[in-house]
Design a protein around this motif. Structure first.
Motif, PDB file in Angstrom:
ATOM      1  N   ASP A  66       1.490  -0.024  10.046  1.00 29.35           N
ATOM      2  CA  ASP A  66       0.796   1.271  10.036  1.00 29.35           C
ATOM      3  C   ASP A  66      -0.302   1.304   8.979  1.00 29.35           C
ATOM      4  O   ASP A  66      -1.376   1.855   9.205  1.00 29.35           O
ATOM      5  CB  ASP A  66       1.803   2.402   9.775  1.00 29.35           C
ATOM      6  CG  ASP A  66       2.715   2.621  10.969  1.00 29.35           C
ATOM      7  OD1 ASP A  66       2.323   2.183  12.076  1.00 29.35           O
ATOM      8  OD2 ASP A  66       3.817   3.168  10.802  1.00 29.35           O
ATOM      9  N   CYS A  67      -0.001   0.741   7.829  1.00 29.03           N
ATOM     10  CA  CYS A  67      -1.020   0.719   6.774  1.00 29.03           C
ATOM     11  C   CYS A  67      -2.190  -0.161   7.197  1.00 29.03           C
ATOM     12  O   CYS A  67      -3.341   0.136   6.884  1.00 29.03           O
ATOM     13  CB  CYS A  67      -0.440   0.218   5.451  1.00 29.03           C
ATOM     14  SG  CYS A  67       0.462   1.483   4.575  1.00 29.03           S
ATOM     15  N   LEU A 126       0.819  -1.217   0.000  1.00 29.93           N
ATOM     16  CA  LEU A 126       0.000   0.000   0.000  1.00 29.93           C
ATOM     17  C   LEU A 126       0.855   1.272   0.000  1.00 29.93           C
ATOM     18  O   LEU A 126       0.698   2.128  -0.856  1.00 29.93           O
ATOM     19  CB  LEU A 126      -0.940  -0.003   1.219  1.00 29.93           C
ATOM     20  CG  LEU A 126      -2.091  -1.012   1.138  1.00 29.93           C
ATOM     21  CD1 LEU A 126      -2.855  -1.063   2.448  1.00 29.93           C
ATOM     22  CD2 LEU A 126      -3.052  -0.648   0.015  1.00 29.93           C
ATOM     23  N   CYS A 127       1.765   1.389   0.974  1.00 30.08           N
ATOM     24  CA  CYS A 127       2.561   2.632   1.034  1.00 30.08           C
ATOM     25  C   CYS A 127       3.820   2.540   0.185  1.00 30.08           C
ATOM     26  O   CYS A 127       4.458   3.542  -0.092  1.00 30.08           O
ATOM     27  CB  CYS A 127       2.897   2.984   2.477  1.00 30.08           C
ATOM     28  SG  CYS A 127       4.042   1.838   3.260  1.00 30.08           S
ATOM     29  N   LEU A 128       4.174   1.343  -0.227  1.00 37.50           N
ATOM     30  CA  LEU A 128       5.343   1.097  -1.085  1.00 37.50           C
ATOM     31  C   LEU A 128       6.636   1.607  -0.450  1.00 37.50           C
ATOM     32  O   LEU A 128       7.604   1.908  -1.147  1.00 37.50           O
ATOM     33  CB  LEU A 128       5.151   1.752  -2.469  1.00 37.50           C
ATOM     34  CG  LEU A 128       3.839   1.450  -3.188  1.00 37.50           C
ATOM     35  CD1 LEU A 128       3.714   2.288  -4.455  1.00 37.50           C
ATOM     36  CD2 LEU A 128       3.747  -0.027  -3.537  1.00 37.50           C
ATOM     37  N   LYS A 147      -8.104 -10.268   4.469  1.00 34.71           N
ATOM     38  CA  LYS A 147      -9.223  -9.883   3.600  1.00 34.71           C
ATOM     39  C   LYS A 147      -8.806  -9.778   2.128  1.00 34.71           C
ATOM     40  O   LYS A 147      -9.573 -10.134   1.237  1.00 34.71           O
ATOM     41  CB  LYS A 147      -9.746  -8.543   4.086  1.00 34.71           C
ATOM     42  CG  LYS A 147     -11.115  -8.155   3.588  1.00 34.71           C
ATOM     43  CD  LYS A 147     -11.516  -6.907   4.363  1.00 34.71           C
ATOM     44  CE  LYS A 147     -12.816  -6.330   3.994  1.00 34.71           C
ATOM     45  NZ  LYS A 147     -13.093  -5.129   4.792  1.00 34.71           N
ATOM     46  N   THR A 193     -10.044   2.952   8.550  1.00 37.45           N
ATOM     47  CA  THR A 193     -10.726   3.721   7.497  1.00 37.45           C
ATOM     48  C   THR A 193     -11.905   2.943   6.918  1.00 37.45           C
ATOM     49  O   THR A 193     -12.938   3.525   6.588  1.00 37.45           O
ATOM     50  CB  THR A 193      -9.732   4.100   6.373  1.00 37.45           C
ATOM     51  OG1 THR A 193      -8.616   4.744   6.984  1.00 37.45           O
ATOM     52  CG2 THR A 193     -10.352   5.039   5.360  1.00 37.45           C
ATOM     53  N   GLU A 194     -11.756   1.635   6.801  1.00 36.09           N
ATOM     54  CA  GLU A 194     -12.879   0.841   6.282  1.00 36.09           C
ATOM     55  C   GLU A 194     -14.065   0.878   7.247  1.00 36.09           C
ATOM     56  O   GLU A 194     -15.216   0.947   6.810  1.00 36.09           O
ATOM     57  CB  GLU A 194     -12.434  -0.602   6.043  1.00 36.09           C
ATOM     58  CG  GLU A 194     -11.626  -0.756   4.764  1.00 36.09           C
ATOM     59  CD  GLU A 194     -10.926  -2.097   4.614  1.00 36.09           C
ATOM     60  OE1 GLU A 194     -10.089  -2.209   3.715  1.00 36.09           O
ATOM     61  OE2 GLU A 194     -11.219  -3.010   5.403  1.00 36.09           O
ATOM     62  N   ASN A 219     -15.544   4.237   6.713  1.00 35.74           N
ATOM     63  CA  ASN A 219     -16.334   4.239   5.467  1.00 35.74           C
ATOM     64  C   ASN A 219     -17.700   3.598   5.692  1.00 35.74           C
ATOM     65  O   ASN A 219     -18.710   4.083   5.181  1.00 35.74           O
ATOM     66  CB  ASN A 219     -15.609   3.454   4.366  1.00 35.74           C
ATOM     67  CG  ASN A 219     -14.416   4.197   3.818  1.00 35.74           C
ATOM     68  OD1 ASN A 219     -14.246   5.386   4.082  1.00 35.74           O
ATOM     69  ND2 ASN A 219     -13.578   3.511   3.067  1.00 35.74           N
ATOM     70  N   TYR A 253      -4.347   1.779   9.473  1.00 40.08           N
ATOM     71  CA  TYR A 253      -5.043   2.826   8.740  1.00 40.08           C
ATOM     72  C   TYR A 253      -6.205   2.259   7.906  1.00 40.08           C
ATOM     73  O   TYR A 253      -7.321   2.766   7.955  1.00 40.08           O
ATOM     74  CB  TYR A 253      -4.058   3.579   7.832  1.00 40.08           C
ATOM     75  CG  TYR A 253      -4.744   4.677   7.060  1.00 40.08           C
ATOM     76  CD1 TYR A 253      -5.057   5.896   7.668  1.00 40.08           C
ATOM     77  CD2 TYR A 253      -5.119   4.489   5.733  1.00 40.08           C
ATOM     78  CE1 TYR A 253      -5.714   6.884   6.977  1.00 40.08           C
ATOM     79  CE2 TYR A 253      -5.789   5.482   5.035  1.00 40.08           C
ATOM     80  CZ  TYR A 253      -6.081   6.674   5.659  1.00 40.08           C
ATOM     81  OH  TYR A 253      -6.749   7.658   4.980  1.00 40.08           O
ATOM     82  N   VAL A 254      -5.936   1.181   7.153  1.00 38.83           N
ATOM     83  CA  VAL A 254      -7.018   0.658   6.301  1.00 38.83           C
ATOM     84  C   VAL A 254      -8.128   0.020   7.140  1.00 38.83           C
ATOM     85  O   VAL A 254      -9.309   0.161   6.815  1.00 38.83           O
ATOM     86  CB  VAL A 254      -6.514  -0.350   5.227  1.00 38.83           C
ATOM     87  CG1 VAL A 254      -5.701   0.339   4.162  1.00 38.83           C
ATOM     88  CG2 VAL A 254      -5.779  -1.518   5.828  1.00 38.83           C
ATOM     89  N   CYS A 283       2.368  -3.184   5.676  1.00 30.99           N
ATOM     90  CA  CYS A 283       3.048  -2.856   6.931  1.00 30.99           C
ATOM     91  C   CYS A 283       2.010  -2.644   8.041  1.00 30.99           C
ATOM     92  O   CYS A 283       0.807  -2.532   7.770  1.00 30.99           O
ATOM     93  CB  CYS A 283       3.928  -1.622   6.756  1.00 30.99           C
ATOM     94  SG  CYS A 283       3.011  -0.108   6.478  1.00 30.99           S
ATOM     95  N   GLN A 330      -3.067  -9.005   0.534  1.00 28.50           N
ATOM     96  CA  GLN A 330      -1.932  -8.106   0.289  1.00 28.50           C
ATOM     97  C   GLN A 330      -0.951  -8.148   1.448  1.00 28.50           C
ATOM     98  O   GLN A 330      -1.361  -8.262   2.611  1.00 28.50           O
ATOM     99  CB  GLN A 330      -2.434  -6.663   0.139  1.00 28.50           C
ATOM    100  CG  GLN A 330      -3.134  -6.377  -1.172  1.00 28.50           C
ATOM    101  CD  GLN A 330      -3.632  -4.948  -1.222  1.00 28.50           C
ATOM    102  OE1 GLN A 330      -4.190  -4.425  -0.251  1.00 28.50           O
ATOM    103  NE2 GLN A 330      -3.459  -4.296  -2.357  1.00 28.50           N
ATOM    104  N   ARG A 353      -2.657  -9.470   4.733  1.00 31.85           N
ATOM    105  CA  ARG A 353      -4.013  -9.106   5.129  1.00 31.85           C
ATOM    106  C   ARG A 353      -4.998 -10.225   4.793  1.00 31.85           C
ATOM    107  O   ARG A 353      -5.127 -10.607   3.624  1.00 31.85           O
ATOM    108  CB  ARG A 353      -4.418  -7.847   4.365  1.00 31.85           C
ATOM    109  CG  ARG A 353      -5.095  -6.857   5.238  1.00 31.85           C
ATOM    110  CD  ARG A 353      -5.712  -5.728   4.530  1.00 31.85           C
ATOM    111  NE  ARG A 353      -6.966  -5.484   5.233  1.00 31.85           N
ATOM    112  CZ  ARG A 353      -7.885  -4.680   4.841  1.00 31.85           C
ATOM    113  NH1 ARG A 353      -7.749  -3.994   3.741  1.00 31.85           N
ATOM    114  NH2 ARG A 353      -8.981  -4.516   5.556  1.00 31.85           N
ATOM    115  N   ASN A 378       7.365   1.119   3.612  1.00 29.34           N
ATOM    116  CA  ASN A 378       7.755   0.333   4.793  1.00 29.34           C
ATOM    117  C   ASN A 378       7.874  -1.152   4.461  1.00 29.34           C
ATOM    118  O   ASN A 378       7.389  -1.618   3.434  1.00 29.34           O
ATOM    119  CB  ASN A 378       6.711   0.509   5.910  1.00 29.34           C
ATOM    120  CG  ASN A 378       6.641   1.951   6.369  1.00 29.34           C
ATOM    121  OD1 ASN A 378       7.499   2.762   6.021  1.00 29.34           O
ATOM    122  ND2 ASN A 378       5.614   2.270   7.131  1.00 29.34           N
TER     123      ASN A 378
END
Lengths: 356, 510
Positions: free
Chosen positions: A28-29, A8-10, A20, A36-37, A40, A32-33, A26, A23, A18, A12
């Motif tokens: 932190d990502c 995702l951040c390309l 789900k 954020t989900e 959403n 965040y996801v 890292c 992927q 994951r 770290n």
């Protein structure tokens, strides 16, 4: 082999795969996801409005522990303007709830949220231990499920909240879709994928973790170092649900997207109009005022059976007819206190304030 | 003596054997004869069993024979011919037998009297019948070709039916496509399954045989469970196109009650909730004829008859069951898992199978379809990709906002950035297959296993597509439907020059 970079951040180093999406990302990502989900989901469904009083159904297990943390985080980050409470139900199962309730009490302190604990004993005059001693282990989940749903609504009414959020995750919802198809429960099938349900006069009830995988919730708790109790209920031999859960886990192993695919299926269909027309209209229980499809709500029927020594009266039609044949209930029958839906934001009881 | 061999052991110490039937050994229907079979706790004698099955069969088929919602009071008058899908399995063997007994047993012609079996009302319902079989051995290494065995079985019904043997690789064969009325595309395309957008490209090797193309297509599937789904879909479309080409108004499948409940749960588990109705019955027409009054009605007349009842029918009528290669994806196949789950559940909760079918019959799609999927030909739900993007973030740039730590990430190196820009400018924008697929097909082609798959990564950009997909895409491209245009043809230099020839000034002589 060089360390893999986060997809995702390309930048770290990837720390986890994951569940789900598969992927490699890292930490932190992932945080965040995940957050954020959930955000959403909340925004897309317009779950809250500023000033809402929201009770988090807290059992002390992984889902509700992470839910309390994420709700507090998102409330602050996106300024939802919510007043958050913790609401716990004590079923009265010796050795099962004790540790979990300690977790909830710790959350109360960590997150500075007021906590209300409501027990079956207080509300119905029966603990699950006492119920199981009368009905055995076979059908006790029916009692517990019906009593818990009503207890949450009643606890929320006491807190004067507008909304209850529960930690039901994507796995729970996918499992419920399958279960409802297999047992032909059309009424529940039609509403089980709804993110927010609300009866005519009941409190709104939502599932912000509707699309969150159980594995990711555990992962989030692990990386955030949130402690919770994972205790299997000692009275839960619900074989049918157990089969469905094992099946779902097998499907997930075959293709991780299966969980979300089942939810998508559940959202894509609805009960046909002509079938809906045959379903019973909702009314209120004549004895306790809670929502019901019959004159008596399920909880009152179950409780009457317990009180009159015929616990199966709430389970089978035959036992119900036998109970009816014995005449009307005695005047001194213990009943559930009359349900008064909340009148906009005032608590009818005092709650344990969060320590400052 | 007890089964353990210990004479001292008391009989009472053993568990009571569960009775197979509820109350009596007498037939539940005639209440006279001793029963021969037990079906979900009800006992039936042999004489009562047959009419029960035929009644169930007729009840599931006859209301759907007349076109539209016409009642059958005025007789059964289908709009076209009949196509029977024969898989060589138990269900379709019984289906063929029942069709032959119920609708083609009366001799026609020579009727002189009043009534009787020769009366014109007993004439065959369909004018022409085709029995269609799809051989899958090319897709499943180590399996044998059963076409000749099937031909021998079908020969018993030669009096009323013609036999059309197909092969799974026909789905990639221009010759077959031409035979069923399709227009072979001028050039072939391939798809890149490694990309969520499923980008399309010119197919590099146009000389691939249909078998090679079929194997490449299946080998590129991202999961084991996607392979049986893909095979099932190819078989379905081969049958549908054949039914259309034979001017059939009905395509009958031998799906039994048990198989139907398995396929319903399996479809729902793969995201097919929007087409749950089509899983039981559907009306279909090829994309090029969309809007035509003619269509093929897919019906499953065995849908009220369980696997056990089928087996008893076949046994008592001494039917030959050839058997089929029922590849459901191995241990990791959703089909295998669902089948073992449902069959296991049926043992403890016998009504589960029929409950699933009855429950699903009460469902309807929530939204209006947004066209049809080019791969499976079924209604496609709108906004599927937006839904997927919302519930699982797969890239930050799609979301608009980025996480706080993302700002620390280094920008791509200047030369790398320049190269990307340069490449973007040089290449025309590539179009993907994704917007033209339904949720379930997109998931089949893109959803990966958590264990990773080497297959998909080695097939980047080189996966062939079934012939009807290219045809469907051409329709969308040239149909002027207002959707995005799809340019798949690479323009050669001479072709480009020809197009602008009138604007070019002649070269001056050196």
């Amino acid at each position: 082999m060089p360390p893999r970079t986060c997809a995702l951040c390309l930048a770290n180093r990837a720390m986890l795969k994951r569940p789900k999406t598969g992927q490699q990302i890292c930490r932190d990502c992932f945080f965040y996801v995940f957050e954020t989900e959930v955000h959403n989901t909340i925004i897309q469904s317009n779950l809250f409005k500023p000033g809402d009083r929201v009770a988090i159904g807290a059992s002390g297990g992984k889902d509700s522990t992470v839910l309390a943390y994420v709700m507090k985080t998102l409330n602050e980050r996106y300024q939802y303007g919510l007043e958050l409470f913790l609401l716990s139900i004590d079923e009265g199962i010796t050795g099962y709830r004790d540790d979990s309730l300690e977790t909830v009490k710790r959350n109360q302190q960590q997150y500075s949220m007021p906590l209300k604990i409501l027990s079956y004993d207080e509300l119905y005059g029966w603990t699950m231990d006492a119920i199981v001693s009368q009905v055995g282990k076979k059908n006790n989940c029916t009692f517990c499920g019906v009593f818990r749903r009503q207890a949450l609504d009643r606890g929320a009414a006491m807190l004067g909240v507008d909304h209850i959020v529960t930690g039901h995750n994507a796995d729970d919802i996918a499992e419920t879709v399958l279960m409802n198809i297999m047992r032909g429960d059309i009424a529940r099938l039609g509403r089980c994928t709804a993110i927010c349900t609300q009866g005519e006069d009941t409190i709104r009830r939502s599932k912000p973790f509707k699309y969150a995988y159980e594995k990711e919730i555990v992962m989030y708790a692990y990386f955030k170092k949130l402690d919770y109790f994972s205790t299997e209920c000692i009275y839960s031999p619900d074989a049918y649900r157990g089969h469905a859960r094992v099946f779902l886990k097998d499907l997930e192993a075959a293709r991780p997207s299966a969980i979300i695919d089942i939810i998508h299926s559940g959202e894509a269909f609805e009960v046909r109009e002509e079938v809906k027309a045959t379903q019973k209209a909702q009314q209120t229980c004549k004895r306790c005022g809670y929502m019901s499809s019959n004159d008596l709500c399920k909880a009152c029927t179950l409780l009457e059976g317990l009180e009159r020594g015929m616990a199966n009266a709430g389970i089978t039609d035959r036992a119900r007819k036998k109970l009816d044949a014995e005449g009307p209930p005695p005047d001194n029958l213990r009943t559930i206190p009359f349900y008064n839906p909340p009148s906009s934001g005032t608590a009818s009881i005092t709650v344990e304030a969060a320590p400052s | 003596m007890t089964s353990c061999g210990n004479p001292a052991s008391e009989q009472d110490a053993l568990m009571q054997r569960r009775t197979k039937f509820d109350k009596t050994r007498l037939c539940w229907k005639c209440r006279e004869k001793v029963g021969n079979v037990v079906i979900r706790h009800a006992v039936y004698c042999r004489e009562c069993f047959f009419p029960i099955i035929t009644t169930k069969f007729k009840r599931a088929l006859e209301p759907f024979i007349n076109p539209g919602n016409e009642t059958r009071r005025q007789g059964l008058k289908p709009a076209g011919n009949l196509c029977v899908a024969f898989s060589a399995g138990l269900g379709s063997t019984v289906l063929l037998d029942l069709i032959s007994r119920l609708y083609f047993s009366a001799e026609t012609g020579g009727w002189t009297g009043r009534g009787g079996t020769d009366h014109p009302r007993n004439a065959p319902v369909w004018k022409k019948t085709t029995i269609c079989y799809v051989e899958t051995s090319s897709a499943l290494p180590g399996t044998r070709d059963r076409t000749e065995d099937v031909r021998a079985v079908v020969a018993q019904y030669a009096g009323f039916a013609s036999f059309v043997p197909l092969r799974l690789e026909d789905a990639f064969d221009d010759a077959w496509w031409g035979k069923v009325g399709g227009r072979p595309p001028p050039s072939h395309v391939s798809v890149d399954l490694a990309d969520e957008e499923l980008l399309l490209a010119q197919k590099l090797s146009a000389s691939d045989t249909p078998v090679v193309a079929l194997r490449a297509y299946l080998a590129a599937m991202p999961t084991q469970t996607a392979i049986p789904s893909a095979i099932q879909n190819l078989i379905r479309l081969l049958l549908l196109h054949t039914a259309w080409a034979t001017e059939s108004s009905h395509l009958l499948l031998g799906t039994s009650l048990t198989s139907l409940s398995v396929s319903l749960i399996s479809s729902i588990s793969q995201g097919g909730g929007f087409v749950v109705r089509e899983e039981a019955q559907e009306e279909w027409q090829p994309t090029v004829y969309s809007g035509s009054k003619r269509n093929v009605r897919v019906t499953r007349p065995m849908r009220d008859i369980g696997m056990k009842e089928c087996a008893i029918w076949a046994w008592w009528h001494k039917l030959t069951v050839v058997g089929k290669e029922n590849y459901l994806g191995g241990k990791q196949g959703i089909g295998t898992l669902t089948k073992s789950f449902i069959v296991g559940l049926e043992r403890d909760y016998p009504s589960t199978v029929s409950t699933i079918v009855r429950t699903c019959a009460k469902l309807a799609p929530k939204n209006v379809a947004d066209g049809r999927c080019v791969l499976c030909g079924r209604p496609a739900q709108p906004d599927v990709q937006a839904w997927k993007a919302r519930i699982s973030i797969r890239a930050f740039d799609e979301q608009g906002d980025v996480p706080p730590h993302r700002t620390l990430a280094p920008d791509p190196a200047p030369d790398e950035r320049t190269r990307e820009t340069h490449e973007d400018a040089a290449m025309p924008p590539r179009v993907g297959l994704t917007p033209h697929l339904c949720y379930a097909c997109h998931t089949t082609l893109t959803s990966r296993s958590s264990r990773g798959s080497a297959a998909a990564s080695t097939q980047v950009g080189a996966t062939p597509l079934p012939v009807w997909v290219e045809s469907g895409l051409e329709m969308l491209d040239g149909g002027g439907s207002g959707q995005e245009k799809w340019n798949k043809r690479k323009m050669g230099e001479s072709e480009m020059k020809e197009a602008i020839a009138e604007f070019l000034l002649p070269k001056e002589d050196a």
